[in-house]
Write an enzyme that holds these catalytic residues in place. Sequence first.
Site, PDB file in Angstrom:
ATOM      1  N   HIS A 220     -35.667  -2.498 -16.636  1.00  0.00           N
ATOM      2  CA  HIS A 220     -35.858  -1.141 -16.007  1.00  0.00           C
ATOM      3  C   HIS A 220     -34.895   0.129 -16.466  1.00  0.00           C
ATOM      4  O   HIS A 220     -33.814  -0.256 -16.391  1.00  0.00           O
ATOM      5  CB  HIS A 220     -36.001  -1.628 -14.462  1.00  0.00           C
ATOM      6  N   SER A 221     -35.669   0.877 -16.353  1.00  0.00           N
ATOM      7  CA  SER A 221     -34.674   2.377 -16.484  1.00  0.00           C
ATOM      8  C   SER A 221     -33.666   2.083 -17.753  1.00  0.00           C
ATOM      9  O   SER A 221     -34.064   1.922 -18.818  1.00  0.00           O
ATOM     10  CB  SER A 221     -33.888   2.617 -15.134  1.00  0.00           C
ATOM     11  N   ALA A 222     -32.348   2.179 -17.427  1.00  0.00           N
ATOM     12  CA  ALA A 222     -31.563   2.245 -18.445  1.00  0.00           C
ATOM     13  C   ALA A 222     -31.242   0.809 -18.882  1.00  0.00           C
ATOM     14  O   ALA A 222     -30.620   0.777 -19.959  1.00  0.00           O
ATOM     15  CB  ALA A 222     -30.041   2.747 -17.849  1.00  0.00           C
ATOM     16  N   GLY A 247     -35.176   4.033 -19.813  1.00  0.00           N
ATOM     17  CA  GLY A 247     -34.409   4.938 -19.290  1.00  0.00           C
ATOM     18  C   GLY A 247     -33.500   5.556 -20.696  1.00  0.00           C
ATOM     19  O   GLY A 247     -32.419   6.190 -20.454  1.00  0.00           O
ATOM     20  N   HIS A 366     -40.121   5.924  -9.526  1.00  0.00           N
ATOM     21  CA  HIS A 366     -39.240   5.252 -10.549  1.00  0.00           C
ATOM     22  C   HIS A 366     -38.847   3.639 -10.279  1.00  0.00           C
ATOM     23  O   HIS A 366     -38.992   2.963 -11.230  1.00  0.00           O
ATOM     24  CB  HIS A 366     -37.895   5.872 -10.744  1.00  0.00           C
TER      25      HIS A 366
END
Length: 388
Positions: A220-222, A247, A366
């Site tokens: 997820h994300s970064a 991310g 997000h």
Amino acid sequence: MRWLTTVSLAFGALARLTDAASCTGVWAVSPNCTSNEVAYKRDFFYIGGEYVYNASLSGSIFSDQLYVEKLTPQTGVNRTNPIVFISAGVPSGAVWLNTPDNRRGWASYFLDHGYQVYILDITSVGRSAQPQFSVFPMKIGSTDNITRNDYTAPELIDPYPQSQNHTQWPGTGVRGDPYFDAFMAAMIPLTSNATRLELTMRKNGCQLLEMIGSSFVVSHSAGSTYATLLSDECPSLVKASVNIEPGNTPFQSLVGNSTVPAVGRTSARPYGLTTTEIGYVPALNSSSDLETVTVGEDTAGNRSCIMQTEPAHQLPNIAKVPYVAFTGAASPHITYDHCLINYLKQAGVDPEWIKLGDLGILGNGHFMYLEKNSDEIAAVVLDWMESR
């Protein structure tokens, strides 16, 4: 005055008892509250790292190791490939276990479908080691304003048109709400040294995959930065790269702004998808060999992208791994995830991009895997994985 204070304290105590009785937010810690997680067996391990001598201590410590939880469904494993969950680091890997409003998390969902599950705390976060005796300063995980504006209630400040459709975060999404406060309490610092973090995640992550076999890497994300590094370093061990709102937007980090779209754009990841070098062909002498151009009109609802100039360097190792990205219809990522998808295509990768809105799944931000319809989204991810 003393009477008013006593009354205020009494009302506060009553409110706390009411929260406790309802098992709301952090009050679910009570032994009287029932867990929604599925039954599983749990083991933990520290993977990678090394002994590092320190003269001032007259001895060595173990540094840079990766904390890994192994979760095995009580009913047994019936899937061939495990799942490795990687969070952005803010929060730690614990974010996959349950949601801030105490519903079961994605770990339980996939355990319930027969998968072996591994959860990581990325290096420098949670129970993983701090790199090199923590000589690098730590940076904040998130502030209450960032969490509210980017994750839990972007609709309140209207930074991009799609934000007005955000409906899926449980509770009000603002400070003082028990679910927001529980989520905010999970935001912890991480190292400011992205280079060291990436190097240790690449090395330790591939070591883990060597030990457990080809796995679905769900990030997820970064956290998608580290999935990218694993796909580059040990592609044969990554069954597929499953990215929840990735991310690692090429060369930049973006934050929407409805009146001045260019605001909130900062340079990042000099190797496009990463801070450290990845396997471009033709090979690079340094990141400056990647010549770039900005493409598209920059608006709040559709951000411009930084692409390579043609002919573009290719990413053959990453191209070996099936890649999918999932984006919420009301998330800031719906305004710029096309930049990553188009960059991957330019570099020879064949990514899939699943926009939840196209499936009729609406209102997600997000942190979609913590929102009210998290199981509905998990089912879409599961279907994609089973197709592999």
